[in-house]
Design an enzyme around this catalytic site. Structure first.
Site, PDB file in Angstrom:
ATOM      1  N   LYS A  25       5.511   6.123 -10.104  1.00 16.63           N
ATOM      2  CA  LYS A  25       6.942   6.321 -10.345  1.00 16.63           C
ATOM      3  C   LYS A  25       7.493   7.261  -9.280  1.00 16.63           C
ATOM      4  O   LYS A  25       7.723   8.445  -9.499  1.00 16.63           O
ATOM      5  CB  LYS A  25       7.170   6.876 -11.749  1.00 16.63           C
ATOM      6  CG  LYS A  25       6.768   5.908 -12.859  1.00 16.63           C
ATOM      7  CD  LYS A  25       6.942   6.524 -14.234  1.00 16.63           C
ATOM      8  CE  LYS A  25       6.485   5.571 -15.324  1.00 16.63           C
ATOM      9  NZ  LYS A  25       6.583   6.167 -16.681  1.00 16.63           N
ATOM     10  N   GLU A  58      -5.252  -0.524 -19.005  1.00 15.48           N
ATOM     11  CA  GLU A  58      -4.367   0.238 -19.889  1.00 15.48           C
ATOM     12  C   GLU A  58      -4.498  -0.305 -21.312  1.00 15.48           C
ATOM     13  O   GLU A  58      -4.426  -1.516 -21.521  1.00 15.48           O
ATOM     14  CB  GLU A  58      -2.928   0.113 -19.408  1.00 15.48           C
ATOM     15  CG  GLU A  58      -1.909   0.805 -20.282  1.00 15.48           C
ATOM     16  CD  GLU A  58      -0.492   0.513 -19.830  1.00 15.48           C
ATOM     17  OE1 GLU A  58      -0.015   1.222 -18.925  1.00 15.48           O
ATOM     18  OE2 GLU A  58       0.124  -0.425 -20.358  1.00 15.48           O
ATOM     19  N   LYS A  67      -2.237  -3.554 -16.552  1.00 17.97           N
ATOM     20  CA  LYS A  67      -1.318  -2.959 -17.514  1.00 17.97           C
ATOM     21  C   LYS A  67      -0.959  -3.987 -18.590  1.00 17.97           C
ATOM     22  O   LYS A  67      -1.396  -5.132 -18.531  1.00 17.97           O
ATOM     23  CB  LYS A  67      -0.070  -2.448 -16.793  1.00 17.97           C
ATOM     24  CG  LYS A  67      -0.378  -1.350 -15.769  1.00 17.97           C
ATOM     25  CD  LYS A  67       0.842  -0.951 -14.962  1.00 17.97           C
ATOM     26  CE  LYS A  67       1.897  -0.290 -15.836  1.00 17.97           C
ATOM     27  NZ  LYS A  67       1.438   1.011 -16.377  1.00 17.97           N
ATOM     28  N   ARG A  83      20.224  19.692   7.775  1.00 20.05           N
ATOM     29  CA  ARG A  83      20.247  19.110   6.425  1.00 20.05           C
ATOM     30  C   ARG A  83      18.971  18.330   6.122  1.00 20.05           C
ATOM     31  O   ARG A  83      18.416  18.434   5.025  1.00 20.05           O
ATOM     32  CB  ARG A  83      21.481  18.205   6.274  1.00 20.05           C
ATOM     33  CG  ARG A  83      21.607  17.492   4.939  1.00 20.05           C
ATOM     34  CD  ARG A  83      21.231  18.339   3.731  1.00 20.05           C
ATOM     35  NE  ARG A  83      21.920  19.622   3.676  1.00 20.05           N
ATOM     36  CZ  ARG A  83      21.527  20.640   2.916  1.00 20.05           C
ATOM     37  NH1 ARG A  83      20.437  20.529   2.163  1.00 20.05           N
ATOM     38  NH2 ARG A  83      22.187  21.760   2.902  1.00 20.05           N
ATOM     39  N   ASP A  97      -2.752   4.787 -23.368  1.00 22.65           N
ATOM     40  CA  ASP A  97      -1.321   4.950 -23.152  1.00 22.65           C
ATOM     41  C   ASP A  97      -0.564   5.062 -24.475  1.00 22.65           C
ATOM     42  O   ASP A  97      -0.646   4.175 -25.332  1.00 22.65           O
ATOM     43  CB  ASP A  97      -0.775   3.768 -22.350  1.00 22.65           C
ATOM     44  CG  ASP A  97       0.673   3.953 -21.959  1.00 22.65           C
ATOM     45  OD1 ASP A  97       1.022   5.035 -21.454  1.00 22.65           O
ATOM     46  OD2 ASP A  97       1.467   3.019 -22.168  1.00 22.65           O
TER      47      ASP A  97
END
Length: 275
Positions: A128, A190, A160, A92, A211
């Protein structure tokens, strides 16, 4: 590199085996052969991890395909031979690794293949990723033809919107940051408007990420960069899909980043069959 994989692979096996494999209590002594068969088409990925996992448990693995290669349904991907119980114990985990990794590589290749031939634009992943699977998932992106964005907070200073919320003087901040971060590290900012893009360039950013900006505004950023800041790299991100990626790719930016390479990837169907 391979030694670094072992703690991760040991942890994946421990998760599955728990306090002990109950089948192993039957004390079956047998050497067997098996094979992993593709049940769908896609791009293969996971050889590095699968090979190490098999070696850890004394399983001989003969790969009929390499990372980054395409396969069709019914393709024999891996031939296996070894102790019956050991092979069952890794079954598995082995399939999970190959199915997950190949799914990401396949998703990435779909987007990479949309880029016109001869274009230098890069398809980038993001941070992410699933907790503790970043190295594995970004490796899978590379096998699909994508390029890794930063691996973590330690290899690029990226400012950011949440950082910028409390930075009043970007120029002064970047000037001070140059004194504190490694000389080889780059600074990315950003932005969400042409005005902010110009501010970031004037403040000394190495990379500017546009962005969720409109196509028109991105075009204006490209024009400004060409005239006033040719050394700055331009990256676009936000709501980019297979349907509109080509439009963004033709704007003249350097890179397109998308978390969908990983978080929208679907596992590919594979199965292990005993001979």
């Amino acid at each position: 590199m391979r030694e670094d994989l072992r703690p991760f692979l040991e942890a994946t096996l421990a998760e599955d085996i728990g306090r002990g494999d109950l089948f192993a209590l039957m004390d079956v002594k047998m050497r067997v052969q098996a094979e992993i068969i593709a049940k769908s088409e896609g791009i293969f990925s996971g050889e590095l991890y699968a090979r190490e996992l098999c070696e850890m448990r004394g399983i001989e693995a003969l790969f009929g395909i390499k990372d980054g290669e395409a396969f069709e349904p019914s393709k024999r991907l891996v031939a296996l031979e070894g102790d019956y119980v050991s092979l069952l114990q890794i079954e598995r985990t082995l399939l999970n690794l190959l199915q997950h990794s190949s799914g990401i590589a396949t998703q990435t290749r779909r987007l990479v293949d949309l880029i016109p031939s001869g274009s230098n634009i890069k398809i980038l992943d993001t941070r992410k990723t699933r907790p503790l699977l970043r190295a594995f998932e970004k490796y899978s992106v590379r096998n699909g033809g994508g390029i890794n964005h930063r691996l973590g907070l330690d290899d690029c200073l990226m400012l950011k919107d949440t950082h910028l919320r409390h930075i009043d003087d970007l120029y002064a901040f970047i000037k001070e940051a140059r004194k504190r971060i490694p000389w080889t590290s780059r600074i990315e900012v950003e932005v969400e408007s042409v005005h902010k893009m110009i501010e970031a360039c004037e403040a000394g950013a190495d990379i500017v990420m546009c962005d969720n900006m409109s196509l028109h505004d991105i075009e204006e950023c490209v024009k400004y960069r060409a005239r006033f800041a040719p050394g700055v790299k331009l990256e676009v991100s936000g709501n980019i899909t297979e349907e509109n990626l080509l439009v963004y790719a033709r704007l003249g930016v350097d890179a397109i980043s998308s978390g969908s390479l990983i978080h929208q990837a679907r596992w590919l169907d594979m199965s292990l069959k005993m001979r």
